[in-house]
Write a protein that holds these residues in place. Structure first.
Motif, PDB file in Angstrom:
ATOM      1  N   THR A  35      51.965  46.003  35.559  1.00 56.65           N
ATOM      2  CA  THR A  35      52.994  44.999  35.814  1.00 56.65           C
ATOM      3  C   THR A  35      53.091  44.691  37.306  1.00 56.65           C
ATOM      4  O   THR A  35      52.805  45.537  38.158  1.00 56.65           O
ATOM      5  CB  THR A  35      54.369  45.490  35.335  1.00 56.65           C
ATOM      6  N   TYR A  36      53.503  43.489  37.611  1.00 55.75           N
ATOM      7  CA  TYR A  36      53.716  43.085  39.005  1.00 55.75           C
ATOM      8  C   TYR A  36      54.749  43.995  39.660  1.00 55.75           C
ATOM      9  O   TYR A  36      54.558  44.466  40.787  1.00 55.75           O
ATOM     10  CB  TYR A  36      54.182  41.626  39.051  1.00 55.75           C
TER      11      TYR A  36
ATOM     12  N   GLN B 259      56.692  48.362  43.246  1.00 55.10           N
ATOM     13  CA  GLN B 259      57.379  49.652  43.361  1.00 55.10           C
ATOM     14  C   GLN B 259      56.553  50.635  44.181  1.00 55.10           C
ATOM     15  O   GLN B 259      57.075  51.336  45.061  1.00 55.10           O
ATOM     16  CB  GLN B 259      57.638  50.222  41.965  1.00 55.10           C
ATOM     17  N   LEU B 260      55.253  50.672  43.914  1.00 56.74           N
ATOM     18  CA  LEU B 260      54.377  51.553  44.688  1.00 56.74           C
ATOM     19  C   LEU B 260      54.320  51.123  46.143  1.00 56.74           C
ATOM     20  O   LEU B 260      54.446  51.959  47.052  1.00 56.74           O
ATOM     21  CB  LEU B 260      52.971  51.556  44.088  1.00 56.74           C
TER      22      LEU B 260
ATOM     23  N   SER C  84      44.032  42.976  38.065  1.00 61.10           N
ATOM     24  CA  SER C  84      45.198  42.384  38.728  1.00 61.10           C
ATOM     25  C   SER C  84      45.876  43.362  39.677  1.00 61.10           C
ATOM     26  O   SER C  84      46.243  42.994  40.806  1.00 61.10           O
ATOM     27  CB  SER C  84      46.201  41.882  37.683  1.00 61.10           C
ATOM     28  N   SER C  85      46.059  44.616  39.249  1.00 62.47           N
ATOM     29  CA  SER C  85      46.757  45.567  40.127  1.00 62.47           C
ATOM     30  C   SER C  85      45.925  45.893  41.357  1.00 62.47           C
ATOM     31  O   SER C  85      46.464  46.119  42.442  1.00 62.47           O
ATOM     32  CB  SER C  85      47.106  46.848  39.366  1.00 62.47           C
ATOM     33  N   THR C  86      44.590  45.915  41.204  1.00 65.49           N
ATOM     34  CA  THR C  86      43.729  46.207  42.346  1.00 65.49           C
ATOM     35  C   THR C  86      43.804  45.086  43.377  1.00 65.49           C
ATOM     36  O   THR C  86      43.928  45.332  44.582  1.00 65.49           O
ATOM     37  CB  THR C  86      42.275  46.408  41.884  1.00 65.49           C
ATOM     38  N   VAL C  87      43.731  43.841  42.909  1.00 67.11           N
ATOM     39  CA  VAL C  87      43.851  42.702  43.822  1.00 67.11           C
ATOM     40  C   VAL C  87      45.219  42.697  44.498  1.00 67.11           C
ATOM     41  O   VAL C  87      45.344  42.505  45.715  1.00 67.11           O
ATOM     42  CB  VAL C  87      43.612  41.392  43.059  1.00 67.11           C
ATOM     43  N   HIS C  88      46.259  42.923  43.703  1.00 68.26           N
ATOM     44  CA  HIS C  88      47.634  42.919  44.213  1.00 68.26           C
ATOM     45  C   HIS C  88      47.829  43.987  45.291  1.00 68.26           C
ATOM     46  O   HIS C  88      48.347  43.702  46.386  1.00 68.26           O
ATOM     47  CB  HIS C  88      48.576  43.150  43.024  1.00 68.26           C
ATOM     48  N   LEU C  89      47.403  45.201  44.999  1.00 69.77           N
ATOM     49  CA  LEU C  89      47.622  46.291  45.949  1.00 69.77           C
ATOM     50  C   LEU C  89      46.742  46.131  47.190  1.00 69.77           C
ATOM     51  O   LEU C  89      47.183  46.426  48.315  1.00 69.77           O
ATOM     52  CB  LEU C  89      47.366  47.634  45.274  1.00 69.77           C
ATOM     53  N   ALA C  90      45.522  45.657  47.015  1.00 62.87           N
ATOM     54  CA  ALA C  90      44.665  45.388  48.174  1.00 62.87           C
ATOM     55  C   ALA C  90      45.301  44.325  49.072  1.00 62.87           C
ATOM     56  O   ALA C  90      45.249  44.419  50.306  1.00 62.87           O
ATOM     57  CB  ALA C  90      43.284  44.943  47.714  1.00 62.87           C
TER      58      ALA C  90
END
Length: 274
Positions: A64-65, A70-71, A114-120
């Motif tokens: 989830t976004y 949160q992280l 998606s989470s990898t792109v978002h966190l990067a």
């Protein structure tokens, strides 16, 4: 006074390669922010503290976004630069694409891609501003193989390999390095969670040691290598072979390993003889 240690972020840190990566960072003098969605993260965090690291554990669903945010909020709250990050969280699902639920396939994309792109996107600007940092993205040897009966999973790993290598090139003059980690089949809970217990790949006992994968991945990250095929001699030979084998043969090989065994139909009970 304790010397300030570098800070590393590791996702998927409750088990498997992610937990071993976190332990390797701890053993090499890093403090940690670790993330996973399951309760086993608390046990992993206790173990890492026992290895001398200051550990912040963030239990969040990176599909989830809001989970990714949160992280990142926990990272920002430390007010410390991130020296290294291992974006390792990943899920898979086996079986025929036409039979799998759309929600399950979409979750593979949400976690792996998606989470990898978002966190990067959240972490890299800070690294660039600081003039240094190391980012590890866990792809897979299957990134180079059409994924029969793991169609979305293999495709997600292909994305991650391409994404990591593109970032490595974009950032080559910034002091920030990006490494694509390319393990083969590794002894982790992944295959069980992906519903692949009834496949040849799931049943295969000769899988790689996650500790070895993590140690070799960490070494490649620290050296700034753009891509690292890690694990056993068998996995490295497979990595070399996939460079030359045609896609139709690789797809057939993936099918052989990943296709579920056909379920036997139960015979109706015999009636009394007349």
């Amino acid at each position: 006074m304790r010397t300030v240690r570098p800070l590393a972020v590791v996702t998927g840190a409750s088990s498997g390669i992610g937990r071993e990566l976190a332990g390797t960072f701890a053993d090499h003098g890093f403090d940690l922010i670790v993330c996973a969605e399951d309760a086993a993260l608390a046990d992993a965090a206790r173990e890492l503290r026992g290895r001398g690291a200051d550990v912040t554990a963030v239990r969040a669903d990176l599909a989830t976004y809001d989970g990714v945010e949160q992280l990142y909020a926990a990272v920002a709250a430390t007010r410390r630069p991130v020296a290294a990050a291992a974006l390792n969280a990943g899920v898979g699902i086996g079986g025929a694409f036409v039979d799998n639920d759309l929600a399950d396939e979409a979750r593979v994309i949400d976690v792996n891609v998606s989470s990898t792109v978002h966190l990067a996107k959240r972490l890299l600007p800070g690294m660039v501003d600081a003039g240094g940092g190391r980012l590890l993205i866990t792809s897979s040897l299957v990134a180079t193989t059409p994924g029969s009966f793991q169609a979305v999973y293999n495709a997600s790993k292909s994305f991650l390999q391409s994404f990591a290598q593109a970032l490595a090139n974009e950032l080559k003059d910034t002091g920030v390095t990006v490494t694509a980690l390319m393990p083969g089949a590794t002894r982790t809970p992944f295959f069980h969670r992906a519903g692949m217990d009834d496949t040849r790949l799931g049943r295969m006992t000769a899988k790689d040691d996650p500790a070895r994968v993590a140690e070799e991945g960490f070494e490649a990250l620290m050296r700034g290598r753009h891509k690292a095929v890690v694990g056993s001699v068998r996995s490295k030979a497979l990595g070399a072979a996939t460079k030359v084998l045609p896609d139709r043969l690789k797809a057939a090989g993936q099918r052989f390993l990943s296709e579920p065994r056909p379920r036997r139909r139960r015979r109706p009970p015999r009636g009394p003889r007349r």
